[in-house]
Scaffold this active site. Structure first.
Site, short mmCIF file in Angstrom:
data_model
loop_
_atom_site.label_atom_id
_atom_site.label_comp_id
_atom_site.label_asym_id
_atom_site.label_seq_id
_atom_site.Cartn_x
_atom_site.Cartn_y
_atom_site.Cartn_z
N GLY A 23 0.85 -1.19 0.00
CA GLY A 23 0.00 0.00 0.00
C GLY A 23 0.87 1.23 0.00
O GLY A 23 2.10 1.15 -0.10
N GLY A 24 0.26 2.40 0.15
CA GLY A 24 1.02 3.63 0.13
C GLY A 24 1.90 3.81 1.36
O GLY A 24 2.89 4.54 1.30
N MET A 25 1.55 3.14 2.46
CA MET A 25 2.29 3.34 3.71
C MET A 25 3.17 2.16 4.08
O MET A 25 4.06 2.28 4.92
CB MET A 25 1.30 3.60 4.85
CG MET A 25 0.49 4.87 4.71
SD MET A 25 -0.80 5.01 5.98
CE MET A 25 0.20 5.03 7.47
N LYS A 43 4.43 -6.27 8.59
CA LYS A 43 4.03 -5.05 7.89
C LYS A 43 5.17 -4.03 8.05
O LYS A 43 5.37 -3.47 9.14
CB LYS A 43 2.73 -4.52 8.48
CG LYS A 43 2.24 -3.24 7.87
CD LYS A 43 0.93 -2.80 8.55
CE LYS A 43 0.45 -1.48 8.04
NZ LYS A 43 -0.80 -1.04 8.72
N ASP A 141 -10.78 3.67 10.90
CA ASP A 141 -10.62 3.39 9.47
C ASP A 141 -11.29 2.07 9.12
O ASP A 141 -10.67 1.18 8.52
CB ASP A 141 -9.15 3.36 9.10
CG ASP A 141 -8.92 3.53 7.59
OD1 ASP A 141 -9.83 4.04 6.91
OD2 ASP A 141 -7.84 3.14 7.11
#
Length: 431
Positions: A23-25, A43, A141
């Site tokens: 993902g973006g992060m 992660k 979220d």
């Protein structure tokens, strides 16, 4: 992060196997925990984010909070660690339970779910959120991308932007976290984090799983702001065979007023009841019935107080065990009856300020005494400003009193302080 390759060893413990997502992060790796001999998910934060000490601190604190959650519908957090390369590059990562299954987001690309499946999935998400809220954590979220459908049920993922109830709900630059289409309206105003924002996102998730679309499409914060200003309320989900109670619950979750939304605990109970109406009621459903009984009793007490019968209130509070015989006292002939208009000790306060101070005092005393859980006290304080608007105060008082009853059923408020809070709320001026 870009230099990581299969076979790399992080923190002398986690051997990377292959990449399973990005993902973006962050990038997610399948890895082997060589200490405990198990496969996990690692992660790894992007290099840019990992280089920021403030961001690393935030992720570590949130991983620590999420690690407290032990629930069948929450992906377990095992560890957080950082390594520093010889060139000074920091690698920061969170170690999670490795799940097998399909992301709800991917599943929805084929269209909405059959309504029984949609309701079951959202019931499991609601139960996960209720567990987080009991620990004082707000997810912030809840989206299809953060729900994994596994063989043993739905799992809520990524507490990466979770925070504590009552904490500021924006970053240091005043920006809002989250995915616009799932963000509750009050979050755009910087309202401190509260469980009701997760209930709103749950409503969006339920709507989308039932219909295949979100109730208020928005890709950016500007689009969300414009949609909210248009004040076009979404129509209830129209799905063949869907119980009306589910459509009604969905709209309650999507209410603009946070006080009007059900708690995740209540939403889970009602969703479970909708998919298993002939099965024995689950234990989680009991607070709903209990809440209704409590609301009826407290409403009756408020009515008695309005007519000045303080002795009857004392009987409800301090009287004998139910079933015991109570002698009915007879007033002496010479004692005149009190006028029906005489106000009781908990009568309407002389001013709004006095009423707010009285309620804030009860919350503070209950928290100090351990009779009101810390996160619940913060949640109640966050809701007090809503009582200042005279035109909607009566409705908000009713909703807040019901919310107190629900929190009491959940064990977050003792019975004695639930009664004190209700009496304080009964004393608010409604005009």
């Amino acid at each position: 992060m870009s230099t990581l390759t299969p076979g790399a060893l992080l923190a002398r413990r986690y051997r990377l196997i292959d990449r399973v997502g990005a993902g973006g992060m962050s990038v997610i790796w399948r890895a082997r925990d060589e200490v405990l001999d198990r496969t996990v998910a690692v992660k790894v934060l992007s290099a840019a984010l990992a280089a920021d000490a403030r961001f690393r601190d935030m992720v570590r604190d949130e991983a620590r909070a999420a690690a407290q959650l032990v629930h069948p519908n929450v992906a377990t957090v095992h560890d957080y660690a950082e390594t520093v390369a010889p060139d000074g590059t920091v690698t920061a990562f969170v170690v999670l339970e490795l799940l097998t299954g399909e992301e709800l987001e991917s599943r929805l690309t084929a269209g909405p779910l059959p309504w029984p499946e949609a309701v079951r999935v959202c019931a499991e998400v609601a139960e996960a959120l209720a567990a987080a809220h009991r620990l004082g954590i707000v997810h912030r979220d809840v989206t299809p991308a953060n729900v994994m459908l596994t063989p043993i049920g739905a799992k809520v993922l990524d507490f990466g932007i979770a925070t504590r109830i009552g904490a500021p709900d924006e970053d240091a630059e005043g920006e809002t976290f989250g995915t616009p289409a799932y963000v509750a309206p009050e979050r755009l105003d910087g309202t401190p984090a509260q469980p009701a924002t997760d209930s709103y996102a749950l409503g969006v998730l339920l709507y989308e799983t039932l219909t295949g679309r979100v109730p208020m499409p928005a890709e950016t914060w500007d689009e969300l702001t414009r949609a909210l200003k248009a004040e076009r309320a979404p129509t209830p989900p129209d799905v063949p065979g869907l119980p009306p109670s589910v459509a009604e619950l969905c709209m309650r979750c999507l209410a603009r007023d946070p006080l009007a939304r059900p708690t995740a605990h209540v939403a889970a109970a009602e969703l479970r009841a909708a998919v298993a109406p002939t099965e024995p009621a689950p234990l989680v459903a009991e607070p709903v019935a209990s809440r209704r009984r409590t609301v009826l009793v407290t409403a009756a007490i408020a009515a008695v107080l309005a007519f000045g019968a303080a002795t009857l209130v004392a009987l409800f509070r301090d009287g004998p065990h139910p079933g015991a015989t109570v002698a009915q006292p007879t007033a002496p002939p010479s004692t005149p009856a009190a006028p029906a208009s005489t106000p009781s000790a908990a009568a309407v306060a002389t001013s709004l300020g006095e009423a707010l101070r009285r309620l804030e005092g009860v919350i503070a005393e209950g928290q100090q005494a351990g009779d009101i859980r810390h996160d619940t006290a913060l949640d109640l304080r966050n809701l007090l400003p809503a009582l200042r608007a005279a035109d909607t105060r009566a409705d908000r008082l009713t909703l807040l009193r019901e919310k107190v009853a629900v929190r009491a059923d959940e064990g977050a408020i003792s019975g004695a302080y639930a009664e004190r809070l209700d009496l304080a709320l009964a004393g608010f001026p409604t005009g």
